[in-house]
Design an enzyme around this catalytic site. Structure first.
Site, PDB file in Angstrom:
ATOM      1  N   GLN A 101      12.971   4.882  -6.602  1.00 25.48           N
ATOM      2  CA  GLN A 101      12.766   6.055  -5.740  1.00 25.48           C
ATOM      3  C   GLN A 101      11.284   6.231  -5.409  1.00 25.48           C
ATOM      4  O   GLN A 101      10.424   6.193  -6.281  1.00 25.48           O
ATOM      5  CB  GLN A 101      13.319   7.311  -6.443  1.00 25.48           C
ATOM      6  CG  GLN A 101      13.262   8.570  -5.601  1.00 25.48           C
ATOM      7  CD  GLN A 101      14.080   8.483  -4.320  1.00 25.48           C
ATOM      8  OE1 GLN A 101      15.214   8.030  -4.319  1.00 25.48           O
ATOM      9  NE2 GLN A 101      13.488   8.895  -3.214  1.00 25.48           N
TER      10      GLN A 101
ATOM     11  N   ASP B  29      17.031  -1.339  -0.313  1.00 22.55           N
ATOM     12  CA  ASP B  29      16.176  -0.478   0.516  1.00 22.55           C
ATOM     13  C   ASP B  29      15.560  -1.267   1.678  1.00 22.55           C
ATOM     14  O   ASP B  29      15.034  -0.681   2.618  1.00 22.55           O
ATOM     15  CB  ASP B  29      15.029   0.095  -0.334  1.00 22.55           C
ATOM     16  CG  ASP B  29      15.286   1.531  -0.759  1.00 22.55           C
ATOM     17  OD1 ASP B  29      16.132   2.197  -0.115  1.00 22.55           O
ATOM     18  OD2 ASP B  29      14.629   2.002  -1.710  1.00 22.55           O
TER      19      ASP B  29
ATOM     20  N   LYS C 276      22.298  10.086  -4.651  1.00 25.07           N
ATOM     21  CA  LYS C 276      22.668   8.675  -4.506  1.00 25.07           C
ATOM     22  C   LYS C 276      23.685   8.268  -5.586  1.00 25.07           C
ATOM     23  O   LYS C 276      24.670   7.593  -5.308  1.00 25.07           O
ATOM     24  CB  LYS C 276      21.414   7.791  -4.579  1.00 25.07           C
ATOM     25  CG  LYS C 276      20.561   7.917  -3.322  1.00 25.07           C
ATOM     26  CD  LYS C 276      19.161   7.351  -3.460  1.00 25.07           C
ATOM     27  CE  LYS C 276      18.343   7.695  -2.206  1.00 25.07           C
ATOM     28  NZ  LYS C 276      16.935   7.315  -2.293  1.00 25.07           N
TER      29      LYS C 276
END
Ligand code: NAD
Length: 294
Positions: A98, A121, A54
């Site tokens: 994460q 997200d 990422k």
């Protein structure tokens, strides 16, 4: 014999990133640089790989990034403190923690502390609600967003089709179903899960079948209506002594038997996977634009 379109996620992701790069250039010319903070707690090797890719994607695109690597024993309180610091940091438009964090961390409680405007997200309840409300200012989870982008870029319209989504997670299954039933896509949607009766018979009614389960080879030829479009979200490691690493990655679909029956299918790897990061970059640029009142 039906000819099957192999949906190329790598190529579609490359094109998406290329067009994002142009957007970012333009934003920068106007004095705005999109910024993403990625937070990793613990040592999980797969998470480490995801986080690094990422950050690398940000660097390649010219997105400002911060990588926070915290030790496994980080307390919930300290993690929340960092999130609040990032909420207040004007250089940062997107925050990603994460998944999965270590067991002593309450992931949902952490997500609640992320400013919904920076929740790229799409896991914060405000963004879940915006998805259901079809409010375009919300953030949608990256993997289902990537699936929709694949359908769009291959000219596959879900309108009036029966879509069956196998899996009801908040990360893939549920948002996927909402996107497919939205007024933009107009599919008729059924969600299947671990307690669904006669899954193969249900799936045989699907014009579009999305598998998001995490079970290698669950979807076999007897699940497929000839001509169906199959999106395989699964990422599963299976042992393979012929590979140098000792394993290979497969999806939830038994590709060899299913592919000849479909009109279009995503391979694993190289299908849905590459789209996830592209959509994360896209959500970060969107967060920046919204923050700048665009
Ligand atoms: P999850 O474990 O949260 O959910 C799995 C779902 O599958 C559950 O809703 C469960 O009810 C259903 N299920 C389990 N066994 C079943 C069965 N036998 N029949 C029917 N349904 C069954 O998983 P998730 O986070 O939604 O991820 C699903 C898969 O997608 C995993 O392989 C994961 O690695 C992969 N994934 C890929 C990406 C990507 O970027 N391509 C992103 C996220 C997840």
């Amino acid at each position: 014999m039906l000819s099957t379109t192999i949906i190329d996620g790598k190529e579609t992701s490359r094109k998406t990133l290329q067009s994002l790069a142009e957007d970012i250039e333009q934003l920068k010319r106007q004095g705005h640089t999109p910024g993403l903070a990625v937070v990793l707690v613990g040592e999980d090797p797969a998470s480490r790989v995801y986080v690094n890719s990422k950050v690398k994607a940000c660097e390649e695109l010219g997105i400002y990034s911060q990588k926070w690597t915290l030790p496994t024993e980080t307390t919930q309180e300290d993690l929340v403190k960092l999130i609040r610091q990032l909420n207040a940091d004007e250089r940062i438009h997107g925050i990603l923690v994460q998944s999965p964090p270590p067991r002593h961390i309450d992931e949902q409680a952490v997500i609640l502390n992320i400013d919904p405007r920076k929740d790229v997200d799409g896991f914060h309840p405000v963004n879940v609600a915006k998805l259901v409300l079809e409010d375009p200012t919300g953030f949608v989870p990256c993997t289902p967003l990537g699936c929709m982008e694949l359908l769009r870029s291959y000219g596959i319209s879900p309108q009036g089709k029966h879509a069956v989504v196998i899996g009801r997670s908040m990360i893939v299954g549920k948002p996927m179903a909402h996107l497919l039933m939205s007024r933009q896509a107009n599919a008729t949607v059924t969600i299947a899960h671990s307690r669904t009766a006669d899954l193969p018979a249900l799936c045989r009614t699907a014009d579009i079948l999305v598998a998001a389960v995490g079970r290698p080879g669950l979807v076999t030829a007897d699940f497929i209506k000839p001509g169906a479009v199959v999106l395989d979200v699964g990422i599963n490691r299976v042992e393979d002594p012929t590979r140098p690493r000792g394993y290979r990655i497969v999806g939830d679909v038994d590709y060899g038997s299913v592919q000849p029956l479909c009109s279009a299918i995503t391979p694993v790897p190289g299908g849905v996977g590459p789209m996830t990061i592209a959509m994360l970059m896209s959500n970060t640029v969107k967060a920046c634009k919204l923050a700048c009142g665009m």
